[in-house]
Design an enzyme around this catalytic site. Structure first.
Site, PDB file in Angstrom:
ATOM      1  N   SER A1433      30.646  73.922  58.737  1.00 56.15           N
ATOM      2  CA  SER A1433      29.916  72.763  58.600  1.00 56.15           C
ATOM      3  C   SER A1433      28.356  73.476  59.975  1.00 56.15           C
ATOM      4  O   SER A1433      27.648  73.062  60.178  1.00 56.15           O
ATOM      5  CB  SER A1433      30.761  71.750  59.729  1.00 56.15           C
ATOM      6  OG  SER A1433      31.346  72.658  60.701  1.00 56.15           O
ATOM      7  N   CYS A1434      28.626  75.358  60.323  1.00 50.59           N
ATOM      8  CA  CYS A1434      27.710  75.085  61.228  1.00 50.59           C
ATOM      9  C   CYS A1434      26.944  75.919  60.661  1.00 50.59           C
ATOM     10  O   CYS A1434      25.255  76.229  60.649  1.00 50.59           O
ATOM     11  CB  CYS A1434      28.557  76.503  61.671  1.00 50.59           C
ATOM     12  SG  CYS A1434      30.043  76.396  63.591  1.00 50.59           S
TER      13      CYS A1434
END
Length: 1467
Positions: A1433-1434
């Site tokens: 998700s980063c």
């Protein structure tokens, strides 16, 4: 080893005599290393291949982990020939491979060794190995070594045949090696000597073929090769033809045509390079121009300048357009057009030979029709001088080579005379001189048509004014003008400088002024001789019949009252909708603007507004072929109001003279460069105070972004004799802007004439500093610009009184400003004085005065922001709020802006002036894609946008020195606050991010924007040693915290209490989870926004339409915050015991609004603390540019942007509550209607009012009293329980209900909210935005529109890599599944991949980093169907297994989305 050990031996002699063990150990290590290198060298030179191999292996291992510091004295001169000798051992491929690897490692660890490697003939051997390609591993290793050499010695590699060697067998290599090969080729092509063309001639065919490859990087690097080759041979037509002879142009046209619709998009810089290549080739080889035209380059240029808009409003295209890109496109257009004669050559490239076919009427007609509108728009929407010159030059070419009939067709849909009048009114005398030439040309070609239009549009007026300019000295025969120095450096402009020496054009400002005056007189004598006899000419000398009529109407309108104005407005309307309309010149000089504004804001304002609405809020049909029709985007249902707005914008463009403060540096990177170098300050003692030492003998170096406090803290210990000195000791500061080279000296010893620097202050231990500095900056009292220059926070900790005072020119500098700001303000004061005294050319500057200071009665403690029942937003505005503050001495500009403000209110509130027929006959337009669909308007918002003012502000925001100096012109903020409708959302958003959060965030925003749209020269791209011009300034500190996921709200309150005021960017991690970075942080903001909606907090208003959702969670009994930057962060917390708690969450259809609390009761401090936290949390969301999922109500947003509240807001918050009052509300409106009847007597009015009933009952029968319904014991006024509601006080009753519900009952909560908000930055910064815009800044675009989830849009905004392409079956399947998601599934998917359930405003294209899909490999015996997909998700990274079919993929995806929430682990 002599360099390393020899220099140290002498230094170690003294410690050795003392028997220092550490020194002895160091010396032994040095001697041992020196002896070892000798043994290795001997082994390499041995005749025994086994020994050679053994030594070679050891050398490879040594060099593979070495750095320049660890082997500073390595004898590369000795090792290079030995390794090269081994590289040439054809019978032993392993030896050759290791020798090549050792050479590569040595060059990487010790770059200075390249010269030794080259001098001993390594390049030719490496090239021969590549050409023979007997062993693929050896070839790849040789290529890697050659790539490192080519970075420093490209010409040597070229002369050895390196270009052909690297490209000959490129198809045999893997993709990664192909990229390395083409990178080597691009290095070799840098600055190719003139005599080396034969060395590049043969590989051109291979490079051309590479342009057709599928790999994006290979294509980009191939374009870079051609860009550098073209740049090297731009002045040789024959060589350029050879370079382009293998299909270069057709390939480039194919690539550039896919700029906005290709699935494999290249970097913006590559497209810029391609356009530059085309322009340069056309300049050198005019016959290639025909090829470009046949390939359809004209339509491609149009698509580049006007890409397909995602928004309904097309006005934002120029907001995101980069001036360098504009310049490159204009250069290409300029080369496609024939050359101009010498009298026009002051702005253009020189004459060149060109085929006669390009001057054919048909071709020029096509060019003109397709490009003329583009060129005019480019000129009007840019403030960059180079771009304006180029576009104006191209306009001249189109007009000069067009016949009279072609010009007539070209300009029939365009108000060209008005455009020329604006050029003649410019401050730039070069533009004025060119405009005079165009006027002369038009009078030659179409004198009958333009004689009339030039008079109507004020062209003749401007020519006459220019002919009377003062001439301080008689006209000279000046030197030639070369404008190439002010343009970006290109081969075309370089040649311009050497070939325009025959053009007799003035250079200095005074010469230009005299030249313009002379040309204007000549033009007037030739074409307007009647003006010569008019001594002391006034406006009347140039008036036309239309102008006289308008002046008469204007005077009549100033005298009329009430309905009398309808007839006059109808006459104005008839002139406005006439075939020729009203020109901007006539609009201005008839004083029509002032008359309409005066009519709307005086006398019986309601009646005047109704009269105006009758005339202008009606539909109209545009005439087909009007030469006066402006270039504007109209509404789907055009009103006469639209035409009036267009005329006002034309007049505004003609008359406004708002200045922008641009520094004299070229480009953003050059401006940032100045901020990386320290200033020299000379500090001089003032007065004779014995407690203050003289310090004038020292020069202090300090970073520009350090603040005044840094100097004071530095000087305290050096100049103050008495330690307890409490009074301020004045000192005088003289600052030079001369910068010095970067230095690392930190000596504080003080001698006369020495240079000192303030010592770095100890950093706060709770802050987590980002250690990845990109440049070596000298230590100062405050090295980080974030800490020293972010001054927007209020409520900072109290500091001790300053002991020193720093003065400049007798004025004390405040501690909060930076050194650079101080210097800029001083320079600005001097510049303003100079401009005001010298600017007598064309127009006056407008700095001094401030017109019509607005008295804002909103948000005053004596006047709550509640609109009374039945009152009109429009009428209230025209009565009290139509004036505003503007720093200008130009009354005409102020009047135009004031009238536009009034028309904007008509657009928003037409119902106030009985415009019901319009609302029923034409569809209202949504102001934005928002939750608040009640925000409607008559016209498109784009119709109010001023492209000229937008371009000025966007240009101002691109200047880093102006950002850091705080020298933005006052008009920028004044217009954004008072006339925000003039600017598109993108412009307002960029201004907000650039000016509200301090210098560090402003610089970060600027650099992020430059990263996206940077267009640099081809020679400064992609090479490691070309990055010197890219300066990074203003790093943002990051504060990491670790919290418990299940105690999220309490954790967030503590985090905001500790770090809410901090200027660092918050990063969140969770105990027990491995996830870190952007994903967990975004989820933190999402989770907190959900937790604040908990029902048990009792914060929000609820009614019977409110629903709740229930969540069962496990919570730890003890909560702690772990600051990752604190010393104790290394301890691993023990897992706490947990308990199950059930939480209910509120959902209100109208959005969240604080629960009203009786103002006469004491409010719980904890509740106020929650709202203070909410203010801090939302401010931090803005500050860190995060998105939250918090459905705030429209009235809540009104409090944030300081708008009035009304009964309709109560209706939205609680429809059931409002509906119970609807009958009473209707009764009040009926009473007001009866009272306003003029044909009834007071007695009759009373009788009619007394007959009013509510569903057959009298008001008294309802037994209402002055208490707030639904809230027990809440009196609306003192003694309210005993005051019955009657017809006489019914209006007061309803007004008090609205006031108590929307203001008195919640103002304490909102004050706490603002207190928390203002600790981070001022909430007043949100004023320029509408409610929908604030919502989009805070919550993004929710889940986006359907178009964002279409397969085409997903392919454009997604990248496939590492095993997938966009055409891969699995990638197409996931796109198909995503396009079929329901709104709730979209939200879950976004939360899964990014940590936030909302998309950015730009949709998937706004995700940073870009959404990427890569293949997740399986391990037998398992199959891909046995795996779940996972995400990072980063980085917005989806790891997708190659599922067997779409059904399996959908099942796995939905399962992962639902079950993979609420945790971040290693995948």
């Amino acid at each position: 080893m002599r360099n390393l050990s020899g220099a140290l031996l002498d230094e170690l002699q003294t410690p050795l005599r003392g028997g220092n063990p550490a020194a002895v150990g160091l010396l032994n290590t040095l001697i041992e290393g020196r002896n070892r290198s000798k043994l290795l060298l001997q082994g390499l030179k041995s005749d025994d291949e086994n020994k050679q191999m053994e030594s070679l292996l050891e050398v490879c291992d040594l060099l593979s982990i070495a750095t320049e510091e660890t082997i500073a004295g390595f004898p590369s001169d000795s090792f290079a020939p030995a390794l090269i000798n081994l590289l040439n051992m054809d019978h032993n491929p392993d030896m050759m491979l290791l020798a090549g690897r050792a050479l590569s490692n040595m060059i990487e660890a010790l770059p200075s060794s390249i010269s030794s490697v080259v001098n001993h003939g390594a390049v030719s051997i490496l090239c021969s190995k590549l050409l023979s390609i007997e062993y693929i591993d050896l070839a790849e290793q040789c290529l890697q070594t050659l790539e490192k050499i080519s970075q420093e010695q490209p010409t040597v590699v070229l002369r050895a045949g390196g270009l052909m060697a690297t490209l000959s067998f490129i198809d045999f290599f893997s993709t990664g090696v192909q990229r390395m090969a083409i990178t080597t080729a691009s290095n070799i092509c840098r600055q190719v000597p003139k005599d080396c063309f034969d060395m590049v001639r043969e590989p051109i065919q291979i490079l051309t073929n590479l342009l057709q490859y599928q790999d994006q990087k290979v294509v980009e690097l191939s374009c870079l090769c051609f860009s550098r080759l073209i740049e090297s041979f731009y002045d040789s037509p024959q060589k350029l033809e050879i370079i382009a002879s293998h299909g270069l142009i057709s390939n480039l046209v194919r690539i550039i045509s896919g700029m906005y619709n290709s699935t494999t998009s290249l970097s913006p810089n590559t497209y810029s390079q391609i356009i530059r290549i085309m322009a340069t080739v056309c300049h050198g080889c005019p016959n290639i121009t025909q090829t470009l035209l046949e390939e359809g380059i004209i339509s491609i240029i149009q698509s580049i300048m006007y890409p397909s808009n995602d928004n309904a409003n097309g006005s934002n295209s120029n907001v995101n357009r980069n001036s360098q890109q504009c310049y490159e496109v204009l250069s290409l257009i300029n080369e496609l057009l024939p050359p101009l004669p010498q009298e026009f050559a002051n702005l253009l490239t020189p004459n060149r030979s060109i085929p006669n076919s390009l001057q054919s009427p048909e071709l020029l007609k096509t060019l003109g029709e397709d490009l003329f509108v583009v060129l005019v728009e480019m000129f009007t929407s840019n403030v960059n001088t180079s771009v304006r010159y180029k576009s104006l030059g191209c306009i001249c070419k189109v007009l000069y080579y067009s016949s009279s009939e072609q010009i007539k067709d070209l300009l029939k849909e365009f108000a060209f005379s008005s455009f020329l009048a604006s050029l003649l009114g410019s401050r730039d005398m070069i533009i004025v001189a060119t405009a005079i030439k165009i006027v002369e040309l038009m009078m030659e070609r179409l004198p009958v048509i333009f004689d009339r239009y030039f008079k109507r549009e004020g062209v003749v007026y401007e020519v006459d004014r220019l002919s009377k300019l003062e001439q301080p000295s008689p006209p000279q025969i000046p030197s030639s003008l070369s404008t190439s120095s002010s343009l970006p450096s290109t081969p075309s402009s370089a040649s311009t400088a050497t070939s325009t020496t025959t053009t007799i054009i003035p250079t200095t400002q005074e010469e230009l002024k005299s030249f313009v005056c002379k040309e204007a007189k000549k033009l007037k004598d030739t074409y307007f001789p009647k003006l010569q006899t008019m001594m002391g000419a006034t406006n009347e000398n140039f008036s036309t019949k239309e102008l006289s009529i308008l002046k008469n109407l204007s005077q009549k309108l100033n005298k009329c009252e009430k309905e009398e104005g309808v007839e006059i407005l109808e006459e104005i309307k008839s002139l406005l909708i006439d075939t020729e309309g009203i020109s901007a010149f006539e609009f201005l000089h008839s004083d029509l603007v002032g008359s309409i504004l005066n009519y709307l804001t005086r006398g019986n304002i309601k009646k005047h507004a109704e009269c105006f609405a009758k005339v202008f809020l009606v539909p109209y049909q545009k005439s087909g072929a009007s030469s006066m029709t402006p270039l504007k985007t109209s509404s789907p249902n055009p009103l006469l109001l639209s035409l009036l707005i267009e005329k006002l914008h034309d007049a505004l463009n003609k008359v406004e003279r708002f200045n922008i403060n641009i520094s004299d540096v070229s480009g953003t990177s050059s401006g940032l460069k100045y901020l990386t170098q320290p200033f020299k300050l000379k500090l001089q003692k003032e007065g004779t105070d014995p407690n203050l030492k003289d310090y004038s003998g020292n020069i202090v170096l300090i970073e520009p972004l350090a603040n005044i406090t840094a100097i004071e803290e530095f000087l305290n210990s050096k100049v103050i004799v008495t330690p307890n000195l409490a009074s301020a000791v004045p000192a005088s500061l003289s600052c030079t802007t001369t910068t010095v080279g970067l230095t690392t000296t930190t000596s504080n010893t003080n001698k006369d004439g020495t240079t000192e620097k303030p010592v770095e202050k100890e950093k706060d231990s709770i802050m987590d500093e980002d250690d990845e500095d990109e440049e070596d900056t000298p230590p100062t009292a405050n090295t980080s610009p974030t800490a020293s220059t972010s001054t927007t926070a209020t409520g900072s900790t109290t500091k001790t009184p300053s002991k020193l005072g720093i003065f400049v020119d007798g004025q004390r500098l405040t501690n909060s400003i930076t050194i650079f700001q101080a210097v800029q303000r001083i320079a600005r004061v001097q510049q303003i004085a100079t401009l005001n005294s010298n600017n007598n050319n064309n127009n006056n500057n407008d700095y001094e005065s401030s017109l019509n200071v607005q008295t804002n009665r909103l948000w005053d403690s004596t006047h709550p922001p509640i609109r009374e029942l039945g009152s009109s937003k429009l009428i209230d505005f025209l009565t009290d709020d139509h004036s505003f503050q503007l720093t200008s001495n130009d009354t005409a500009t102020y009047e135009i802006l004031s009238l536009l403000r009034c028309l904007y209110m008509f657009n928003l509130d037409p119902a106030s002036v009985n415009a019901g027929s319009i609302l029923s006959n034409s569809s209202m337009i949504l102001s934005s894609a928002s939750l608040f669909t009640s925000e409607r308007s008559l016209l498109n918002a784009s119709e109010f946008i001023s492209q000229k003012l937008t371009a000025k502000i966007m240009r101002q925001l691109q200047d880093p020195l102006a950002l850091c100096g705080g020298v933005f012109p006052d008009w920028c903020k004044q217009l954004l606050n008072s006339c925000s409708f003039l600017f598109p959302f993108d412009c307002k958003r960029l201004f907000f991010y650039s000016t509200s959060f301090g210098i560090a965030r402003a610089l970060s925003t600027l650099q992020q924007r430059q990263d996206l749209i940077r267009q640099t020269n081809g020679s400064a791209v992609s090479s490691n040693n070309d990055r010197g011009g890219d300066f990074r300034v203003g790093r943002i500190q990051r504060q990491k915290v670790r919290i418990y996921r299940n105690k999220i709200l309490e954790s967030a309150i503590k985090v905001m209490d500790l770090y809410g005021k901090s200027k660092s960017m918050l990063e969140v991690e969770y105990f027990g989870e491995a996830g870190t970075g952007l994903g967990p942080t975004l989820e933190f903001f999402t989770l907190v926004s959900k937790e604040i909606q908990r029902k048990d907090l009792n914060l929000w208003y609820t009614d019977n339409t409110t629903t709740t959702t229930t969540t069962i969670i496990s919570e730890p009994e003890k909560m702690e915050i772990d600051s990752l930057s604190s010393p104790s962060s290394s301890k691993t917390p023990t897992t706490p015991t947990t308990t199950e708690i059930i939480h209910e969450y509120i959902y209100c259809p109208g959005g969240l609004f604080p629960r009203p609390i009786n103002p006469s009761t004491t409010i719980d401090k904890k509740l106020l603390d929650y709202f203070k936290f909410l203010g801090s949390f939302i401010a931090k969301t803005f500050f860190d540019q995060r998105l939250i999922d918090l459905p705030l109500s429209k009235p809540f947003y009104k409090y944030m942007i300081e708008q009035e509240l009304e009964f309709e807001d109560l209706r939205q918050l609680s429809p059931a509550y409002a509906s119970s009052l609807n009958n009473l509300y209707s009764l009040v409106l009926r009473i007001k209607e009866i009272k306003s009847k003029s044909d009834l007597s007071d007695t009759q009015k009373k009788e009619e009012i007394d007959q009013l009933r509510i569903e057959g009952a009298k008001i008294e029968d309802l037994c209402l009293d002055f208490t707030l319904p639904g809230f027990q014991g809440w009196e609306l006024k003192e003694g309210g329980e005993n005051i019955p509601v009657t017809l006489e006080n019914l209006e007061e009753y309803l007004n008090l209900i609205v006031k108590n519900f929307l203001y008195d009952g919640v103002i304490r909560q909102f004050n706490s909210f603002k207190e928390g908000f203002n600790q981070t930055f001022s909430i007043s910064s949100l004023k320029p935005f509408t409610i929908a815009e604030v919502e989009s800044l805070l919550c993004g675009s929710l889940t986006g529109s359907d178009s964002d989830w279409s397969i085409e849009s997903l392919m454009e905004s997604t990248k496939a890599d590492h095993g997938y392409t966009l055409q891969s079956k699995s990638v197409q399947n996931i796109f198909q599944i995503m396009s079929e998601f329901t709104p709730e599934q979209r939200k879950q998917f976004l939360l899964f991949i990014s940590g936030s359930p909302h998309l950015p405003l730009q949709g998937f294209k706004g995700l940073i980093p870009r959404l990427t899909i890569v293949k997740k490999h399986h391990f037998p015996p398992l199959t891909p169907d046995d795996y779940l997909l996972s995400v990072m998700s980063c980085t917005n990274y989806i790891k997708l297994p190659d599922y067997s079919n779409k059904e399996v993929m959908k099942e796995k995806l939905l399962y992962a989305m639902n079950e993979g929430q609420s945790s971040f682990h290693l995948s």
